[in-house]
Structure formats: C-alpha cells, structure tokens
Design an enzyme around this catalytic site. Structure first.
Site, PDB file in Angstrom:
ATOM      1  N   ARG A 131     -10.015   1.228   8.811  1.00 39.58           N
ATOM      2  CA  ARG A 131      -9.649  -0.172   9.039  1.00 39.58           C
ATOM      3  C   ARG A 131     -10.849  -0.983   9.531  1.00 39.58           C
ATOM      4  O   ARG A 131     -10.747  -2.194   9.657  1.00 39.58           O
ATOM      5  CB  ARG A 131      -8.565  -0.279  10.120  1.00 39.58           C
ATOM      6  CG  ARG A 131      -7.182   0.149   9.716  1.00 39.58           C
ATOM      7  CD  ARG A 131      -6.483  -0.911   8.908  1.00 39.58           C
ATOM      8  NE  ARG A 131      -5.215  -1.366   9.400  1.00 39.58           N
ATOM      9  CZ  ARG A 131      -4.033  -0.776   9.180  1.00 39.58           C
ATOM     10  NH1 ARG A 131      -3.946   0.331   8.503  1.00 39.58           N
ATOM     11  NH2 ARG A 131      -2.921  -1.318   9.633  1.00 39.58           N
TER      12      ARG A 131
ATOM     13  N   ARG B  78      10.968  -2.250  10.966  1.00 42.86           N
ATOM     14  CA  ARG B  78       9.760  -1.798  11.657  1.00 42.86           C
ATOM     15  C   ARG B  78       9.508  -2.713  12.838  1.00 42.86           C
ATOM     16  O   ARG B  78       9.673  -3.924  12.732  1.00 42.86           O
ATOM     17  CB  ARG B  78       8.579  -1.893  10.692  1.00 42.86           C
ATOM     18  CG  ARG B  78       8.173  -0.592  10.099  1.00 42.86           C
ATOM     19  CD  ARG B  78       7.114  -0.779   9.075  1.00 42.86           C
ATOM     20  NE  ARG B  78       5.835  -1.258   9.640  1.00 42.86           N
ATOM     21  CZ  ARG B  78       4.692  -1.221   8.990  1.00 42.86           C
ATOM     22  NH1 ARG B  78       4.650  -0.739   7.766  1.00 42.86           N
ATOM     23  NH2 ARG B  78       3.582  -1.655   9.539  1.00 42.86           N
TER      24      ARG B  78
ATOM     25  N   LYS C   4       0.816  -1.208   0.000  1.00 42.94           N
ATOM     26  CA  LYS C   4       0.000   0.000   0.000  1.00 42.94           C
ATOM     27  C   LYS C   4       0.859   1.272   0.000  1.00 42.94           C
ATOM     28  O   LYS C   4       0.577   2.205  -0.740  1.00 42.94           O
ATOM     29  CB  LYS C   4      -0.937   0.040   1.216  1.00 42.94           C
ATOM     30  CG  LYS C   4      -1.970  -1.066   1.240  1.00 42.94           C
ATOM     31  CD  LYS C   4      -2.995  -0.856   2.353  1.00 42.94           C
ATOM     32  CE  LYS C   4      -2.426  -0.998   3.756  1.00 42.94           C
ATOM     33  NZ  LYS C   4      -1.962  -2.343   4.102  1.00 42.94           N
TER      34      LYS C   4
ATOM     35  N   ARG D 206      11.921  -8.203   3.800  1.00 39.50           N
ATOM     36  CA  ARG D 206      12.114  -6.903   4.449  1.00 39.50           C
ATOM     37  C   ARG D 206      13.027  -7.037   5.670  1.00 39.50           C
ATOM     38  O   ARG D 206      13.893  -6.198   5.908  1.00 39.50           O
ATOM     39  CB  ARG D 206      10.754  -6.352   4.894  1.00 39.50           C
ATOM     40  CG  ARG D 206      10.403  -5.066   4.182  1.00 39.50           C
ATOM     41  CD  ARG D 206       8.948  -4.878   3.900  1.00 39.50           C
ATOM     42  NE  ARG D 206       8.105  -4.617   5.058  1.00 39.50           N
ATOM     43  CZ  ARG D 206       6.815  -4.242   4.945  1.00 39.50           C
ATOM     44  NH1 ARG D 206       6.288  -4.051   3.766  1.00 39.50           N
ATOM     45  NH2 ARG D 206       6.089  -4.051   6.008  1.00 39.50           N
TER      46      ARG D 206
ATOM     47  N   ARG E 224      -1.409  -9.315  12.803  1.00 38.35           N
ATOM     48  CA  ARG E 224      -1.959  -8.242  11.960  1.00 38.35           C
ATOM     49  C   ARG E 224      -2.906  -8.818  10.902  1.00 38.35           C
ATOM     50  O   ARG E 224      -3.923  -8.216  10.581  1.00 38.35           O
ATOM     51  CB  ARG E 224      -0.808  -7.455  11.295  1.00 38.35           C
ATOM     52  CG  ARG E 224      -0.050  -6.572  12.292  1.00 38.35           C
ATOM     53  CD  ARG E 224       1.306  -6.142  11.775  1.00 38.35           C
ATOM     54  NE  ARG E 224       1.252  -5.194  10.691  1.00 38.35           N
ATOM     55  CZ  ARG E 224       2.235  -5.013   9.808  1.00 38.35           C
ATOM     56  NH1 ARG E 224       3.348  -5.726   9.893  1.00 38.35           N
ATOM     57  NH2 ARG E 224       2.109  -4.133   8.863  1.00 38.35           N
TER      58      ARG E 224
HETATM   59  P1  AMP Z   1       0.170   0.232   8.728  1.00 35.87           P
HETATM   60  O1  AMP Z   1       1.459   0.927   8.469  1.00 35.87           O
HETATM   61  O2  AMP Z   1      -0.989   0.859   8.000  1.00 35.87           O
HETATM   62  O3  AMP Z   1       0.245  -1.256   8.534  1.00 35.87           O
HETATM   63  O4  AMP Z   1      -0.171   0.449  10.279  1.00 35.87           O
HETATM   64  C1  AMP Z   1       0.713   0.001  11.284  1.00 35.87           C
HETATM   65  C2  AMP Z   1      -0.044  -0.105  12.599  1.00 35.87           C
HETATM   66  O5  AMP Z   1      -0.580   1.192  12.953  1.00 35.87           O
HETATM   67  C3  AMP Z   1      -1.260  -1.020  12.577  1.00 35.87           C
HETATM   68  O6  AMP Z   1      -0.919  -2.368  12.800  1.00 35.87           O
HETATM   69  C4  AMP Z   1      -2.099  -0.423  13.712  1.00 35.87           C
HETATM   70  O7  AMP Z   1      -1.580  -0.789  14.963  1.00 35.87           O
HETATM   71  C5  AMP Z   1      -1.868   1.061  13.538  1.00 35.87           C
HETATM   72  N1  AMP Z   1      -2.866   1.675  12.622  1.00 35.87           N
HETATM   73  C6  AMP Z   1      -2.623   2.231  11.404  1.00 35.87           C
HETATM   74  N2  AMP Z   1      -3.757   2.702  10.862  1.00 35.87           N
HETATM   75  C7  AMP Z   1      -4.742   2.424  11.750  1.00 35.87           C
HETATM   76  C8  AMP Z   1      -6.151   2.639  11.779  1.00 35.87           C
HETATM   77  N3  AMP Z   1      -6.782   3.225  10.752  1.00 35.87           N
HETATM   78  N4  AMP Z   1      -6.853   2.247  12.869  1.00 35.87           N
HETATM   79  C9  AMP Z   1      -6.239   1.666  13.910  1.00 35.87           C
HETATM   80  N5  AMP Z   1      -4.915   1.402  13.953  1.00 35.87           N
HETATM   81  C10 AMP Z   1      -4.165   1.780  12.889  1.00 35.87           C
END
Ligand code: AMP
Length: 198
Positions: free
Chosen positions: A91, A142, A16, A130, A153
């Site tokens: 989400r 990360r 993404k 990664r 996740r």
């Molecule tokens: P991402 O980089 O989008 O995979 O997000 C990394 C982490 O940030 C996720 O595993 C969640 O813990 C948190 N996170 C990101 N976006 C959201 C969201 N819209 N709602 C809740 N938690 C989020």
C-alpha cells in the site's frame, strides 16, 4: 521453479476482491488479501486484530510492520501454486521495497502490477449499494463501509498508494484496466494483459 508475483491495486471499492479471486483461480495463484486476513484477526480478537482494529475502523493503514510479517510468513510457507496474487498489498513505498527485497532473496521479482481504474463518484455509489444490500439482507456491513470512512480511505489511497502506482508505472510494471465495467468484462481485460506475461 521461480514463482510468479502479481499485485492487484486500485482505490477502495474498485473491485479488487472480486477480480483477485477470479485471477487466482484461473492462473493457479495463491490469493493473499491483507484486508481479509486483518478482518479475520479482528473478528478473532487476536493480538494482531486488537492492534489493527483502531486503524482499520478510521480508514487508516495499519502499521506496515504488522502487514509485512503476515506476508513474509505466507511466502515462506510456500504452496504448490504457480505464484502469488497480492490484493491490498503493498500500500506504500516502504511495503513495496520490503517485498522486492524478500523476493530478490529468492531470485524472484514482482512480475506485473494490475491497476483497476475507477472514477471517484463510482466508488461512492458502489459503497452506497453495498450498505443498502447489507440493510436489505440484514447482514453485517464491513465496519469501514460508510461514506465518511470511504472518504478517509480515499485520502490515504491518494497520499500513500497513488505514488506507488506512479512508481510501478515508471518501472514499466503497471498495467491499467478500466474497472468501471461489469466484473466479467473487467476480468476479460485482465486476462488479455496477463496472458503471455505470467
Ligand atoms: P482492504 O480490504 O484491502 O480495503 O483493507 C481494509 C483495511 O485493512 C485498510 O483500510 C487498512 O486499514 C488495512 N490494510 C489492508 N491492507 C493493508 C496494508 N497493506 N497496509 C496497511 N493496512 C492495510
């Protein structure tokens, strides 16, 4: 003029971030990545970062109220750009409904939802790559890039986010793209979906 609002969805590791950056620059959209904003807050040790960290490090979603506040202020601040590209938001149904309400007040709506479809085994091999890359370049991976947390996740994705994908599909807003291709090919497919629609 009414702003465009596009959402980019996909399981963790679907690519993404890479696609969002390319879309935002090609279509003059403001790229809003909730994950990036949260990671920045964690590294600054801000109040928001401290509250979010525990959830993030175990692969859980942070409470929606924290994320919604971030989004609301970004939309209200406005930009000279043509619209917004949401990456990692919404989400779950709650977040999607709040976003729709915010947009309705502006006489705007979610124009389209792009879904990057990638098989689970590919997601695991991408995370492995990664981690290896971070080891060879001696950079910090990360905190949530490891197999156990990816599993968590993915579970959260299936439980909370997959129903939202179906919801958007039923509302005729969903455009599915095969994400298991080279990034430039994925981007070409995305452009075919977006051209003429936004
Ligand atoms: P991402 O980089 O989008 O995979 O997000 C990394 C982490 O940030 C996720 O595993 C969640 O813990 C948190 N996170 C990101 N976006 C959201 C969201 N819209 N709602 C809740 N938690 C989020």
């Amino acid at each position: 003029m009414a702003k465009r609002h596009c959402i980019l969805m996909g399981p963790p590791g679907a690519g993404k971030g890479t696609q969002a950056a390319m879309i935002a620059s090609a279509y003059d959209f403001e790229h809003i990545s909730t994950g990036d904003v949260l990671r920045r807050e964690v590294s600054k040790c801000s109040d928001l970062g401290k509250r979010a960290k525990t959830f993030m490090n175990r692969g859980d979603l942070v409470p929606s109220s924290l994320v919604i506040e971030m989004i609301a202020s970004r939309i209200d601040d406005g930009t000279g750009k043509k619209g917004f590209l949401y990456d990692g938001f919404p989400r779950n149904r709650e977040q999607a409904e709040v976003l729709e309400e915010m947009l309705q007040k502006r006489n705007e709506t979610i124009d389209m939802v792009l879904y990057l479809d990638v098989p689970e085994e590919v997601l695991f091999s991408r995370i492995e790559t990664r981690i290896k890359l971070a080891q060879t370049t001696k950079s910090e991976p990360r905190a949530d890039d490891c197999e156990e947390i990816l599993e968590a996740r993915l579970e959260v994705f299936k439980r909370d986010t997959q129903p939202l994908v179906i919801f958007f599909k039923n509302n005729n807003k969903l455009y599915t793209i095969d994400g298991d291709q080279k990034p430039e090919v994925v981007f070409e497919d995305i452009k075919k979906m977006m051209n003429g629609r936004v």
